[in-house]
Design a protein around this motif. Structure first.
Motif, PDB file in Angstrom:
ATOM      1  N   VAL A   1      -4.573  -0.772  -7.495  1.00 38.29           N
ATOM      2  CA  VAL A   1      -4.946   0.627  -6.434  1.00 38.29           C
ATOM      3  C   VAL A   1      -5.709  -0.329  -5.300  1.00 38.29           C
ATOM      4  O   VAL A   1      -6.784  -0.658  -5.624  1.00 38.29           O
ATOM      5  CB  VAL A   1      -5.604   1.600  -7.190  1.00 38.29           C
ATOM      6  CG1 VAL A   1      -6.026   2.586  -6.267  1.00 38.29           C
ATOM      7  CG2 VAL A   1      -4.880   2.033  -8.356  1.00 38.29           C
ATOM      8  N   VAL A   2      -5.239   0.029  -4.104  1.00 37.35           N
ATOM      9  CA  VAL A   2      -5.980  -0.407  -2.926  1.00 37.35           C
ATOM     10  C   VAL A   2      -5.994   0.784  -2.002  1.00 37.35           C
ATOM     11  O   VAL A   2      -5.474   1.804  -2.243  1.00 37.35           O
ATOM     12  CB  VAL A   2      -5.226  -1.521  -2.195  1.00 37.35           C
ATOM     13  CG1 VAL A   2      -5.294  -2.869  -2.928  1.00 37.35           C
ATOM     14  CG2 VAL A   2      -3.789  -1.269  -1.929  1.00 37.35           C
ATOM     15  N   THR A   3      -6.841   0.552  -1.069  1.00 35.10           N
ATOM     16  CA  THR A   3      -7.286   1.642  -0.099  1.00 35.10           C
ATOM     17  C   THR A   3      -6.837   1.537   1.581  1.00 35.10           C
ATOM     18  O   THR A   3      -6.979   0.407   2.073  1.00 35.10           O
ATOM     19  CB  THR A   3      -8.782   2.037   0.110  1.00 35.10           C
ATOM     20  OG1 THR A   3      -9.251   1.892  -1.555  1.00 35.10           O
ATOM     21  CG2 THR A   3      -9.137   3.302   0.600  1.00 35.10           C
ATOM     22  N   ARG A   4      -5.960   2.491   1.737  1.00 37.76           N
ATOM     23  CA  ARG A   4      -5.661   2.425   3.357  1.00 37.76           C
ATOM     24  C   ARG A   4      -6.961   2.512   4.294  1.00 37.76           C
ATOM     25  O   ARG A   4      -7.800   3.004   3.620  1.00 37.76           O
ATOM     26  CB  ARG A   4      -4.822   3.630   3.734  1.00 37.76           C
ATOM     27  CG  ARG A   4      -3.213   3.118   3.167  1.00 37.76           C
ATOM     28  CD  ARG A   4      -2.284   3.978   3.604  1.00 37.76           C
ATOM     29  NE  ARG A   4      -0.868   3.636   3.097  1.00 37.76           N
ATOM     30  CZ  ARG A   4      -0.038   4.359   2.470  1.00 37.76           C
ATOM     31  NH1 ARG A   4      -0.270   5.787   2.026  1.00 37.76           N
ATOM     32  NH2 ARG A   4       1.100   3.613   1.920  1.00 37.76           N
ATOM     33  N   LEU A   5      -6.657   2.381   5.393  1.00 33.82           N
ATOM     34  CA  LEU A   5      -7.752   2.483   6.635  1.00 33.82           C
ATOM     35  C   LEU A   5      -8.174   3.816   6.587  1.00 33.82           C
ATOM     36  O   LEU A   5      -9.361   4.383   7.025  1.00 33.82           O
ATOM     37  CB  LEU A   5      -7.514   1.848   7.971  1.00 33.82           C
ATOM     38  CG  LEU A   5      -6.970   0.351   7.789  1.00 33.82           C
ATOM     39  CD1 LEU A   5      -6.676   0.047   9.394  1.00 33.82           C
ATOM     40  CD2 LEU A   5      -8.440  -0.530   7.436  1.00 33.82           C
ATOM     41  N   ASN A   6      -7.254   4.951   6.442  1.00 35.42           N
ATOM     42  CA  ASN A   6      -7.533   6.315   6.634  1.00 35.42           C
ATOM     43  C   ASN A   6      -8.237   6.962   4.932  1.00 35.42           C
ATOM     44  O   ASN A   6      -8.368   7.848   4.735  1.00 35.42           O
ATOM     45  CB  ASN A   6      -6.515   7.143   6.635  1.00 35.42           C
ATOM     46  CG  ASN A   6      -5.289   7.066   5.594  1.00 35.42           C
ATOM     47  OD1 ASN A   6      -5.509   6.429   4.607  1.00 35.42           O
ATOM     48  ND2 ASN A   6      -4.128   7.695   6.118  1.00 35.42           N
ATOM     49  N   GLU A   7      -8.656   5.828   4.231  1.00 34.81           N
ATOM     50  CA  GLU A   7      -9.151   6.160   2.973  1.00 34.81           C
ATOM     51  C   GLU A   7      -8.326   6.678   1.804  1.00 34.81           C
ATOM     52  O   GLU A   7      -8.852   7.043   0.617  1.00 34.81           O
ATOM     53  CB  GLU A   7     -10.765   7.107   2.922  1.00 34.81           C
ATOM     54  CG  GLU A   7     -11.631   6.702   4.040  1.00 34.81           C
ATOM     55  CD  GLU A   7     -12.301   5.302   3.621  1.00 34.81           C
ATOM     56  OE1 GLU A   7     -12.420   5.047   2.153  1.00 34.81           O
ATOM     57  OE2 GLU A   7     -12.489   4.377   4.288  1.00 34.81           O
ATOM     58  N   SER A   8      -7.145   6.785   1.791  1.00 39.87           N
ATOM     59  CA  SER A   8      -6.177   7.160   0.873  1.00 39.87           C
ATOM     60  C   SER A   8      -5.764   5.825  -0.014  1.00 39.87           C
ATOM     61  O   SER A   8      -5.783   4.753   0.453  1.00 39.87           O
ATOM     62  CB  SER A   8      -4.826   7.712   1.569  1.00 39.87           C
ATOM     63  OG  SER A   8      -4.173   6.850   2.240  1.00 39.87           O
ATOM     64  N   GLN A   9      -5.637   6.133  -1.198  1.00 43.52           N
ATOM     65  CA  GLN A   9      -5.334   5.020  -2.282  1.00 43.52           C
ATOM     66  C   GLN A   9      -3.936   5.000  -2.475  1.00 43.52           C
ATOM     67  O   GLN A   9      -3.617   6.275  -2.532  1.00 43.52           O
ATOM     68  CB  GLN A   9      -6.336   5.184  -3.328  1.00 43.52           C
ATOM     69  CG  GLN A   9      -7.750   5.001  -3.093  1.00 43.52           C
ATOM     70  CD  GLN A   9      -8.628   4.976  -4.509  1.00 43.52           C
ATOM     71  OE1 GLN A   9      -8.463   5.640  -5.376  1.00 43.52           O
ATOM     72  NE2 GLN A   9      -9.603   4.043  -4.285  1.00 43.52           N
ATOM     73  N   PHE A  10      -3.552   4.049  -2.779  1.00 48.48           N
ATOM     74  CA  PHE A  10      -2.089   3.915  -3.128  1.00 48.48           C
ATOM     75  C   PHE A  10      -2.095   2.675  -3.991  1.00 48.48           C
ATOM     76  O   PHE A  10      -2.915   1.726  -4.299  1.00 48.48           O
ATOM     77  CB  PHE A  10      -1.261   3.838  -2.091  1.00 48.48           C
ATOM     78  CG  PHE A  10      -1.104   2.580  -1.381  1.00 48.48           C
ATOM     79  CD1 PHE A  10      -0.115   1.658  -1.286  1.00 48.48           C
ATOM     80  CD2 PHE A  10      -2.237   2.437  -0.374  1.00 48.48           C
ATOM     81  CE1 PHE A  10      -0.331   0.272  -0.580  1.00 48.48           C
ATOM     82  CE2 PHE A  10      -2.312   1.329   0.519  1.00 48.48           C
ATOM     83  CZ  PHE A  10      -1.299   0.205   0.388  1.00 48.48           C
ATOM     84  N   ALA A  11      -1.076   2.737  -5.008  1.00 51.46           N
ATOM     85  CA  ALA A  11      -0.823   1.482  -5.834  1.00 51.46           C
ATOM     86  C   ALA A  11       0.394   0.595  -5.627  1.00 51.46           C
ATOM     87  O   ALA A  11       1.131   1.106  -5.021  1.00 51.46           O
ATOM     88  CB  ALA A  11      -0.377   2.067  -7.291  1.00 51.46           C
ATOM     89  N   VAL A  12       0.123  -0.645  -5.643  1.00 51.92           N
ATOM     90  CA  VAL A  12       1.050  -1.902  -5.095  1.00 51.92           C
ATOM     91  C   VAL A  12       1.072  -2.681  -6.514  1.00 51.92           C
ATOM     92  O   VAL A  12       0.235  -2.906  -7.269  1.00 51.92           O
ATOM     93  CB  VAL A  12       0.321  -2.745  -4.155  1.00 51.92           C
ATOM     94  CG1 VAL A  12       1.168  -3.764  -3.926  1.00 51.92           C
ATOM     95  CG2 VAL A  12       0.151  -1.895  -2.712  1.00 51.92           C
ATOM     96  N   ASN A  13       2.655  -2.957  -6.700  1.00 55.16           N
ATOM     97  CA  ASN A  13       3.050  -3.955  -7.538  1.00 55.16           C
ATOM     98  C   ASN A  13       2.484  -5.314  -7.185  1.00 55.16           C
ATOM     99  O   ASN A  13       3.065  -5.969  -6.364  1.00 55.16           O
ATOM    100  CB  ASN A  13       4.190  -3.871  -7.728  1.00 55.16           C
ATOM    101  CG  ASN A  13       5.138  -4.795  -9.092  1.00 55.16           C
ATOM    102  OD1 ASN A  13       4.275  -5.991  -9.621  1.00 55.16           O
ATOM    103  ND2 ASN A  13       6.252  -4.761  -9.505  1.00 55.16           N
ATOM    104  N   PRO A  14       1.645  -6.167  -7.796  1.00 60.27           N
ATOM    105  CA  PRO A  14       1.245  -7.314  -7.078  1.00 60.27           C
ATOM    106  C   PRO A  14       2.072  -8.513  -7.508  1.00 60.27           C
ATOM    107  O   PRO A  14       2.280  -9.279  -6.735  1.00 60.27           O
ATOM    108  CB  PRO A  14      -0.076  -7.600  -8.114  1.00 60.27           C
ATOM    109  CG  PRO A  14       0.098  -6.721  -9.332  1.00 60.27           C
ATOM    110  CD  PRO A  14       0.654  -5.963  -8.921  1.00 60.27           C
ATOM    111  N   ASP A  15       3.316  -8.316  -8.307  1.00 61.78           N
ATOM    112  CA  ASP A  15       4.101  -9.201  -8.168  1.00 61.78           C
ATOM    113  C   ASP A  15       5.181  -9.330  -7.156  1.00 61.78           C
ATOM    114  O   ASP A  15       5.902 -10.164  -6.667  1.00 61.78           O
ATOM    115  CB  ASP A  15       5.056  -8.999  -9.467  1.00 61.78           C
ATOM    116  CG  ASP A  15       4.319  -9.227 -10.934  1.00 61.78           C
ATOM    117  OD1 ASP A  15       3.508 -10.264 -10.831  1.00 61.78           O
ATOM    118  OD2 ASP A  15       4.537  -8.496 -11.811  1.00 61.78           O
TER     119      ASP A  15
END
Length: 123
Positions: free
Chosen positions: A3-17
């Protein structure tokens, strides 16, 4: 997923692979294998630590998964059976096939104390 955070403070999940590379100049940018780019508030080091923690968790979960019923390590109790992790070794001396060779075509030996050679897994 991490889970990482965009510049507008919204969070989203990314597949690190699926992360191809990470840039930090000055904002941290995740470049995905499909070319998509995500700018996040976490630093380069923080993203790398998230990825390392994610992969460590996956390995930890795989190590403590319950065994297969056909496997001799299967346990029907509430506690999952720990399956040892390790490299695949050549067949011991007594387990050679009828031609006297192990699965990789070399003479079957004990292998104790000798380096483990990597070989393709056969199914």
């Amino acid at each position: 997923m991490i889970v990482v955070t965009r510049l507008n403070e919204s969070q989203f999940a990314v597949n690190p692979d699926l992360i191809e590379r990470i840039h930090e100049n000055p904002d941290t940018t995740l470049v995905m294998v499909d070319g998509a780019k995500y700018i996040v508030t976490e630093s380069l080091v923080e993203v790398i630590e998230l990825i390392a923690a994610y992969r460590a968790r996956i390995i930890s979960l795989a190590r403590f998964m319950p065994g297969d019923p056909s496997d001799d390590t299967f346990d029907v109790g509430d506690q999952p059976t720990q399956r040892p992790l390790g490299l695949v070794r050549d067949a011991p001396a007594g387990k050679a096939d009828a031609t006297g060779t192990s699965q990789n075509g070399h003479a079957a030996t004990d292998g104790a104390g000798s380096p483990v050679q990597f070989r393709p897994r056969t199914t």
